[in-house]
Motif scaffolding. Sequence first.
Motif, PDB file in Angstrom:
ATOM      1  N   ARG A   1      -0.095   0.680  -9.592  1.00 12.90           N
ATOM      2  CA  ARG A   1       0.541   0.901  -8.293  1.00 12.90           C
ATOM      3  C   ARG A   1      -0.331   0.370  -7.160  1.00 12.90           C
ATOM      4  O   ARG A   1       0.164  -0.263  -6.215  1.00 12.90           O
ATOM      5  N   LEU A   2      -1.622   0.631  -7.251  1.00 16.55           N
ATOM      6  CA  LEU A   2      -2.545   0.141  -6.227  1.00 16.55           C
ATOM      7  C   LEU A   2      -2.590  -1.384  -6.218  1.00 16.55           C
ATOM      8  O   LEU A   2      -2.604  -2.014  -5.155  1.00 16.55           O
ATOM      9  N   GLU A   3      -2.613  -1.981  -7.399  1.00 17.74           N
ATOM     10  CA  GLU A   3      -2.656  -3.443  -7.490  1.00 17.74           C
ATOM     11  C   GLU A   3      -1.394  -4.054  -6.882  1.00 17.74           C
ATOM     12  O   GLU A   3      -1.471  -5.008  -6.084  1.00 17.74           O
ATOM     13  N   ARG A   4      -0.225  -3.511  -7.222  1.00 21.78           N
ATOM     14  CA  ARG A   4       1.027  -4.046  -6.677  1.00 21.78           C
ATOM     15  C   ARG A   4       1.086  -3.876  -5.159  1.00 21.78           C
ATOM     16  O   ARG A   4       1.520  -4.775  -4.431  1.00 21.78           O
TER      17      ARG A   4
ATOM     18  N   GLU B   1      -4.434   1.403   3.986  1.00 20.97           N
ATOM     19  CA  GLU B   1      -3.059   0.891   3.940  1.00 20.97           C
ATOM     20  C   GLU B   1      -2.601   0.662   2.503  1.00 20.97           C
ATOM     21  O   GLU B   1      -1.444   0.940   2.166  1.00 20.97           O
ATOM     22  N   ILE B   2      -3.497   0.170   1.665  1.00 22.05           N
ATOM     23  CA  ILE B   2      -3.148  -0.041   0.261  1.00 22.05           C
ATOM     24  C   ILE B   2      -2.804   1.293  -0.394  1.00 22.05           C
ATOM     25  O   ILE B   2      -1.778   1.427  -1.076  1.00 22.05           O
ATOM     26  N   ALA B   3      -3.666   2.278  -0.187  1.00 22.52           N
ATOM     27  CA  ALA B   3      -3.441   3.597  -0.781  1.00 22.52           C
ATOM     28  C   ALA B   3      -2.132   4.191  -0.279  1.00 22.52           C
ATOM     29  O   ALA B   3      -1.340   4.742  -1.073  1.00 22.52           O
ATOM     30  N   ALA B   4      -1.872   4.088   1.029  1.00 23.93           N
ATOM     31  CA  ALA B   4      -0.639   4.642   1.590  1.00 23.93           C
ATOM     32  C   ALA B   4       0.589   3.950   1.004  1.00 23.93           C
ATOM     33  O   ALA B   4       1.574   4.609   0.646  1.00 23.93           O
ATOM     34  N   ARG B   5       0.544   2.618   0.872  1.00 21.03           N
ATOM     35  CA  ARG B   5       1.678   1.871   0.313  1.00 21.03           C
ATOM     36  C   ARG B   5       1.943   2.301  -1.132  1.00 21.03           C
ATOM     37  O   ARG B   5       3.099   2.365  -1.565  1.00 21.03           O
ATOM     38  N   ALA B   6       0.870   2.604  -1.867  1.00 20.86           N
ATOM     39  CA  ALA B   6       1.015   3.030  -3.265  1.00 20.86           C
ATOM     40  C   ALA B   6       1.370   4.507  -3.393  1.00 20.86           C
ATOM     41  O   ALA B   6       1.646   4.981  -4.494  1.00 20.86           O
ATOM     42  N   GLY B   7       1.337   5.238  -2.271  1.00 27.49           N
ATOM     43  CA  GLY B   7       1.616   6.669  -2.317  1.00 27.49           C
ATOM     44  C   GLY B   7       0.467   7.460  -2.905  1.00 27.49           C
ATOM     45  O   GLY B   7       0.669   8.527  -3.513  1.00 27.49           O
ATOM     46  N   LEU B   8      -0.761   6.950  -2.716  1.00 29.32           N
ATOM     47  CA  LEU B   8      -1.954   7.580  -3.281  1.00 29.32           C
ATOM     48  C   LEU B   8      -2.986   7.774  -2.175  1.00 29.32           C
ATOM     49  O   LEU B   8      -2.778   7.378  -1.032  1.00 29.32           O
ATOM     50  N   THR B   9      -4.112   8.378  -2.538  1.00 27.74           N
ATOM     51  CA  THR B   9      -5.170   8.619  -1.562  1.00 27.74           C
ATOM     52  C   THR B   9      -6.235   7.530  -1.646  1.00 27.74           C
ATOM     53  O   THR B   9      -6.353   6.831  -2.662  1.00 27.74           O
ATOM     54  N   GLU B  10      -7.047   7.421  -0.586  1.00 28.50           N
ATOM     55  CA  GLU B  10      -8.163   6.478  -0.628  1.00 28.50           C
ATOM     56  C   GLU B  10      -9.141   6.857  -1.738  1.00 28.50           C
ATOM     57  O   GLU B  10      -9.718   5.979  -2.390  1.00 28.50           O
ATOM     58  N   ARG B  11      -9.320   8.147  -1.964  1.00 26.17           N
ATOM     59  CA  ARG B  11     -10.212   8.591  -3.036  1.00 26.17           C
ATOM     60  C   ARG B  11      -9.729   8.044  -4.387  1.00 26.17           C
ATOM     61  O   ARG B  11     -10.531   7.587  -5.205  1.00 26.17           O
TER      62      ARG B  11
END
Length: 199
Positions: free
Chosen positions: A22-25, A43-53
């Motif tokens: 998900r992060l890669e996509r 922004e990547i984490a938010a787009r993937a629906g995940l956290t920066e951690r």
Amino acid sequence: MSAAVISYDRGMVRWEPDARGRLERAALALYGERGFEQTTVAEIAARAGLTERTFFRHFADKREVLFWGAGTLQELLVSAVASAPGSAAPIDAVAAALETAGTLFQERRESVLQRQAVIAANAELRERELIKLASLASALGGALRRRGVREPAASLAGEAAIAVFRIAFERWISQTGQRDLPQLLRESLDELKAVTAGR
């Protein structure tokens, strides 16, 4: 390849299936839309629906999204050389390895093209890609030496294999899909053999 990680949300445990994918996509989409330099990890984490951690559990930085598969690719190439018939000439052993990698790239054509467009647009990333290719050539030479191929033949075959790969890859990404990458790899290798034979 799927992965699952656990994240904590207000004290609750939540599974995040295929977080790396998900992060890669998400990263590739954002790099394409906004450019590599302008895209942030947040922004990547938010787009993937995940956290920066979660991002940093999988990648050291945003460049690693583009290069994390290099180790797997190297293992694939080295394993294919090791599995080639004992009677195979050095160049044929590395050709078999290239064809294995070419098939994998063909299956992931869209994401490979996205990745390459991002790299082509950034000088720092192009330099890193060249370093990766040099490492692959060295690994192929090492795999041939373990098969008993002496120097300089082992290193020459490894370097030639990566040259063949680069030429075929450039032809593959510049066309609209008429020929697949394994076919272009075979054609490029045949051209190299013709050149070295003086034809």
